[in-house]
Design an enzyme around this catalytic site. Structure first.
Site, PDB file in Angstrom:
ATOM      1  N   PHE A  27      -3.537   0.082  11.010  1.00 40.13           N
ATOM      2  CA  PHE A  27      -3.852  -0.899  12.052  1.00 40.13           C
ATOM      3  C   PHE A  27      -4.957  -0.459  12.999  1.00 40.13           C
ATOM      4  O   PHE A  27      -5.537  -1.290  13.703  1.00 40.13           O
ATOM      5  CB  PHE A  27      -2.588  -1.209  12.885  1.00 40.13           C
ATOM      6  CG  PHE A  27      -2.255  -0.141  13.892  1.00 40.13           C
ATOM      7  CD1 PHE A  27      -2.922  -0.067  15.111  1.00 40.13           C
ATOM      8  CD2 PHE A  27      -1.284   0.823  13.629  1.00 40.13           C
ATOM      9  CE1 PHE A  27      -2.638   0.931  16.038  1.00 40.13           C
ATOM     10  CE2 PHE A  27      -0.994   1.821  14.547  1.00 40.13           C
ATOM     11  CZ  PHE A  27      -1.682   1.870  15.750  1.00 40.13           C
ATOM     12  N   LYS A  84      -5.712  -4.067   0.957  1.00 41.44           N
ATOM     13  CA  LYS A  84      -4.429  -4.448   1.562  1.00 41.44           C
ATOM     14  C   LYS A  84      -4.528  -4.079   3.040  1.00 41.44           C
ATOM     15  O   LYS A  84      -4.305  -2.939   3.426  1.00 41.44           O
ATOM     16  CB  LYS A  84      -3.285  -3.703   0.869  1.00 41.44           C
ATOM     17  CG  LYS A  84      -1.949  -4.426   0.888  1.00 41.44           C
ATOM     18  CD  LYS A  84      -1.410  -4.743   2.273  1.00 41.44           C
ATOM     19  CE  LYS A  84      -0.794  -3.554   2.935  1.00 41.44           C
ATOM     20  NZ  LYS A  84      -0.465  -3.789   4.361  1.00 41.44           N
ATOM     21  N   GLU A 102      -0.678  -5.361   8.179  1.00 40.41           N
ATOM     22  CA  GLU A 102      -0.113  -6.663   8.556  1.00 40.41           C
ATOM     23  C   GLU A 102      -0.173  -6.883  10.069  1.00 40.41           C
ATOM     24  O   GLU A 102      -0.003  -8.004  10.546  1.00 40.41           O
ATOM     25  CB  GLU A 102       1.327  -6.803   8.034  1.00 40.41           C
ATOM     26  CG  GLU A 102       2.342  -5.820   8.584  1.00 40.41           C
ATOM     27  CD  GLU A 102       2.371  -4.485   7.822  1.00 40.41           C
ATOM     28  OE1 GLU A 102       1.296  -3.969   7.469  1.00 40.41           O
ATOM     29  OE2 GLU A 102       3.473  -3.954   7.627  1.00 40.41           O
ATOM     30  N   SER A 142       0.084   6.615   8.064  1.00 36.07           N
ATOM     31  CA  SER A 142       0.947   7.713   8.512  1.00 36.07           C
ATOM     32  C   SER A 142       1.263   8.655   7.345  1.00 36.07           C
ATOM     33  O   SER A 142       1.209   8.258   6.176  1.00 36.07           O
ATOM     34  CB  SER A 142       2.252   7.131   9.054  1.00 36.07           C
ATOM     35  OG  SER A 142       2.913   6.420   8.019  1.00 36.07           O
ATOM     36  N   CYS A 193      -6.926   8.838  14.515  1.00 33.80           N
ATOM     37  CA  CYS A 193      -6.425  10.026  13.824  1.00 33.80           C
ATOM     38  C   CYS A 193      -7.256  11.250  14.200  1.00 33.80           C
ATOM     39  O   CYS A 193      -6.899  12.355  13.860  1.00 33.80           O
ATOM     40  CB  CYS A 193      -6.443   9.811  12.322  1.00 33.80           C
ATOM     41  SG  CYS A 193      -8.093   9.593  11.702  1.00 33.80           S
ATOM     42  N   GLU A 205       3.266  13.562  15.754  1.00 36.66           N
ATOM     43  CA  GLU A 205       2.153  12.678  16.119  1.00 36.66           C
ATOM     44  C   GLU A 205       2.657  11.656  17.137  1.00 36.66           C
ATOM     45  O   GLU A 205       3.599  10.915  16.862  1.00 36.66           O
ATOM     46  CB  GLU A 205       1.628  11.963  14.865  1.00 36.66           C
ATOM     47  CG  GLU A 205       0.456  11.059  15.175  1.00 36.66           C
ATOM     48  CD  GLU A 205      -0.188  10.470  13.925  1.00 36.66           C
ATOM     49  OE1 GLU A 205       0.539  10.121  12.981  1.00 36.66           O
ATOM     50  OE2 GLU A 205      -1.428  10.357  13.918  1.00 36.66           O
TER      51      GLU A 205
HETATM   52  P1  NAD Z   1       1.398   3.068   8.463  1.00 38.80           P
HETATM   53  O1  NAD Z   1       1.577   4.239   7.572  1.00 38.80           O
HETATM   54  O2  NAD Z   1       2.589   2.514   9.138  1.00 38.80           O
HETATM   55  O3  NAD Z   1       0.754   1.835   7.634  1.00 38.80           O
HETATM   56  C1  NAD Z   1      -0.374   2.019   6.815  1.00 38.80           C
HETATM   57  C2  NAD Z   1      -0.312   1.004   5.673  1.00 38.80           C
HETATM   58  O4  NAD Z   1       0.877   1.225   4.907  1.00 38.80           O
HETATM   59  C3  NAD Z   1      -0.270  -0.439   6.152  1.00 38.80           C
HETATM   60  O5  NAD Z   1      -1.128  -1.202   5.343  1.00 38.80           O
HETATM   61  C4  NAD Z   1       1.186  -0.835   5.974  1.00 38.80           C
HETATM   62  O6  NAD Z   1       1.351  -2.184   5.630  1.00 38.80           O
HETATM   63  C5  NAD Z   1       1.661   0.041   4.830  1.00 38.80           C
HETATM   64  N1  NAD Z   1       3.072   0.448   4.949  1.00 38.80           N
HETATM   65  C6  NAD Z   1       3.795   0.629   6.080  1.00 38.80           C
HETATM   66  N2  NAD Z   1       5.036   1.052   5.790  1.00 38.80           N
HETATM   67  C7  NAD Z   1       5.105   1.156   4.442  1.00 38.80           C
HETATM   68  C8  NAD Z   1       6.130   1.566   3.535  1.00 38.80           C
HETATM   69  N3  NAD Z   1       7.329   1.958   3.954  1.00 38.80           N
HETATM   70  N4  NAD Z   1       5.847   1.562   2.213  1.00 38.80           N
HETATM   71  C9  NAD Z   1       4.643   1.186   1.759  1.00 38.80           C
HETATM   72  N5  NAD Z   1       3.638   0.780   2.583  1.00 38.80           N
HETATM   73  C10 NAD Z   1       3.861   0.770   3.903  1.00 38.80           C
HETATM   74  O7  NAD Z   1       0.255   3.453   9.506  1.00 38.80           O
HETATM   75  P2  NAD Z   1      -0.231   2.630  10.788  1.00 38.80           P
HETATM   76  O8  NAD Z   1       0.844   2.683  11.832  1.00 38.80           O
HETATM   77  O9  NAD Z   1      -0.782   1.330  10.390  1.00 38.80           O
HETATM   78  O10 NAD Z   1      -1.469   3.528  11.264  1.00 38.80           O
HETATM   79  C11 NAD Z   1      -1.350   4.655  12.090  1.00 38.80           C
HETATM   80  C12 NAD Z   1      -1.289   5.922  11.281  1.00 38.80           C
HETATM   81  O11 NAD Z   1      -2.449   6.029  10.471  1.00 38.80           O
HETATM   82  C13 NAD Z   1      -1.295   7.185  12.129  1.00 38.80           C
HETATM   83  O12 NAD Z   1      -0.362   8.086  11.586  1.00 38.80           O
HETATM   84  C14 NAD Z   1      -2.707   7.708  12.010  1.00 38.80           C
HETATM   85  O13 NAD Z   1      -2.854   9.092  12.210  1.00 38.80           O
HETATM   86  C15 NAD Z   1      -2.996   7.335  10.609  1.00 38.80           C
HETATM   87  N6  NAD Z   1      -4.430   7.304  10.342  1.00 38.80           N
HETATM   88  C16 NAD Z   1      -4.946   8.351   9.633  1.00 38.80           C
HETATM   89  C17 NAD Z   1      -6.305   8.410   9.377  1.00 38.80           C
HETATM   90  C18 NAD Z   1      -6.889   9.552   8.614  1.00 38.80           C
HETATM   91  O14 NAD Z   1      -8.057   9.505   8.299  1.00 38.80           O
HETATM   92  N7  NAD Z   1      -6.141  10.599   8.298  1.00 38.80           N
HETATM   93  C19 NAD Z   1      -7.138   7.380   9.843  1.00 38.80           C
HETATM   94  C20 NAD Z   1      -6.583   6.310  10.563  1.00 38.80           C
HETATM   95  C21 NAD Z   1      -5.208   6.295  10.797  1.00 38.80           C
END
Ligand code: NAD
Length: 494
Positions: free
Chosen positions: A159, A183, A186, A236, A291, A385
């Protein structure tokens, strides 16, 4: 055809999938509200797509693949020259969309779109970068390497950067000849529809790029689909592990970027003005939801003068003006509970952003920038985090003590040192357990052609997601050996 369906009483109509060059309603009929984090209002609804819609997108991408992959690279990148211009021409609208669905302030949203243009610029240079690997191995015999796209690929994004993170993968993957299913998160699905429209306007053939919206089950369907060859994931660590395990178990190549806990080591000789403003900008930019955001400051030796300066800068920041809200009510509660737990554990809250209310936006998910001193490495706030505008300060006697805290982190995205000493800077750069390190830089994001990617539990898989490091991921190489002479003699290699 528009990105969104015609009905609804929300500010934006329902979000639609983009498949085979057309916007289509989700078949599953299940929707989730999309909220503006600045005031808590529902601005749209996003479909939660099921396996059937993922399959439709895969079939559209498969149909487009033979034509697109056979198009010369030089012609493919012409689309991205136009796309880059379109991103720049539409920056006002694209930034406003990011602000509305994600909450970040206008200057941050604009910076995100400009970074998307910069990423696209790199894709435009791919013909020069992937050119030429030829070696003469004997008389009339040569070896060469050519790169081929891997096929239909998927990019699953978080997000926090609704415009930029999709553009980490779209230009490179598609310019290299792949067809993609994006994808989006959401929580922030609106920007992806505009990206699809701009790619279409730039001349991308139908089916080469597709959006399939949804959450967990949509991602699971992507991991399980036989027609998808490669998946990149950004989000994450918890979900990165799920996607990496499930995708590779289904014999796909997967690169999964996870969460972060970034340490800034501040030495007593650091230049106070520059250091304090950079450290605060790193932890508070995008409301700490980057991140690459600094989360722990390792204050080495006598650094009270820097902490005092940081406190003054943070106190002068106005939430709603200098810093946007966090993404959701749950995120606000989670971040505030980390602060409360640290305080109970004996840490000293220097500036408290809890229970912050922005006048006129009482339902927004605001947290003021927060500084917490005298945190100990065993506290949860020091290890996990937090993903909010919170700086945890841990005191250290010397650089080795500071480094040992950084090195024990399960994450390893970024680390920085603030110092005037070249020797200390070099020492930290070598010893830090992180994929991206900085000296006197609060957010050490490498610029292309250098690739973006961390170490440890911040990244699973080989290669980086941007820059030169992504070329290996998005392509498969073919090694060709040719002999064009008439010699009949053979040696042991023949
Ligand atoms: P998230 O892991 O909750 O969601 C990421 C994606 O996974 C979304 O598209 C979501 O729909 C999907 N998703 C969520 N739960 C799922 C599940 N149980 N099974 C399968 N798919 C699922 O992450 P977020 O809250 O959207 O973003 C924040 C996180 O992203 C933080 O941890 C941040 O550090 C990380 N991030 C990392 C980088 C990097 O380069 N390492 C860059 C940007 C963000």
């Amino acid at each position: 055809m528009t990105a969104i369906a015609e009905r609804t009483s929300t500010r934006y109509p329902d979000v639609r999938n983009y498949i085979g060059g057309a916007f289509v309603d989700g078949n599953a009929g299940q929707y989730l509200d999309v909220t503006n984090p600045a005031d808590g209002s529902v601005i749209s609804r996003v479909p939660l797509s099921a396996a059937g819609e993922v399959d439709r997108a895969v079939q559209a991408a498969k149909k487009a693949f033979p034509g697109w992959s056979a198009t010369p690279l030089k012609e493919r990148v012409q689309v991205f020259f136009r796309y880059k211009t379109l991103l720049e021409e539409n920056i006002d609208e694209l930034a406003a969309l990011v602000t509305e669905e994600n909450g970040k302030i206008d200057s941050e949203a604009r910076a995100e779109v400009l970074k998307s243009a910069e990423l696209t610029e790199f894709a435009c240079s791919l013909p020069q970068i992937v050119a030429g690997e030829v070696m003469e191995v004997s008389r009339g015999v040569e070896c060469r390497v050519e790169r081929y796209p891997i096929g239909v690929v998927a990019s699953i994004v978080p997000f926090n950067f609704p415009n930029m993170v999709p553009n980490w993968t779209i230009p490179n993957a598609i310019a290299l000849g792949n067809c993609m299913i994006l994808k989006p998160s959401e929580m922030v699905p609106l920007s992806a529809g505009r990206i699809a429209e701009l790619l279409r306007e730039a001349g991308l053939p139908e089916g080469v790029f597709n959006d399939v919206h949804g959450g967990q089950s949509t991602v699971e369907a992507i991991c399980d689909h036989d027609g998808i060859e490669g998946i990149t994931f950004v989000g994450s660590t918890r979900v990165a592990k799920v996607v990496y395990r499930r995708g590779t178990a289904n014999l796909k190549r997967v690169l999964a970027l996870g969460g972060a806990k970034n340490h800034l080591i501040v030495m007593p000789d650091a230049e106070p003005e520059m250091t304090s403003s950079n450290v605060v900008a790193s932890m508070s930019g995008c409301a700490g939801q980057r991140c690459m955001a600094a989360s722990v400051m390792m204050a080495v030796g006598k650094s009270d003068h820097i902490i005092e300066r940081m406190t003054a800068i943070v106190r002068a920041m106005v939430p709603g003006k200098h810093i946007g809200p966090v993404i959701s009510r749950e995120a606000k509660q989670r971040i505030e509970s980390y602060i409360s737990e640290a305080e109970k554990g004996g840490a000293k809250v220097l500036v408290d952003g809890r229970n912050f209310v922005v006048p006129g936006k009482e339902n927004g998910y605001y947290i003021g920038p927060t500084l917490i001193d005298y945190v100990t490495p065993d506290m949860r706030i020091a290890q996990e985090e937090v993903f909010g505008p919170v700086m945890t300060i841990i005191r250290a006697k010397n650089v080795d003590e500071a480094l040992s805290v950084q090195q024990k982190s399960r994450y390893g995205n970024a680390a920085s040192v603030f110092t005037e000493s070249g020797g200390v800077a070099r020492y930290v750069m070598e010893k830090a357990s992180a994929g991206m390190v900085g000296v006197n830089v609060g957010v050490p994001v490498p610029r292309e052609p250098f690739g973006f990617g961390g170490w440890n539990e911040s990244k699973f898989g080989v290669g980086d997601i941007t820059g030169r490091g992504s070329i290996e991921f998005w392509t498969k190489s073919k090694k060709m050996t040719t002999k064009w002479n008439k010699e009949a003699g053979v040696n042991w290699m023949s």
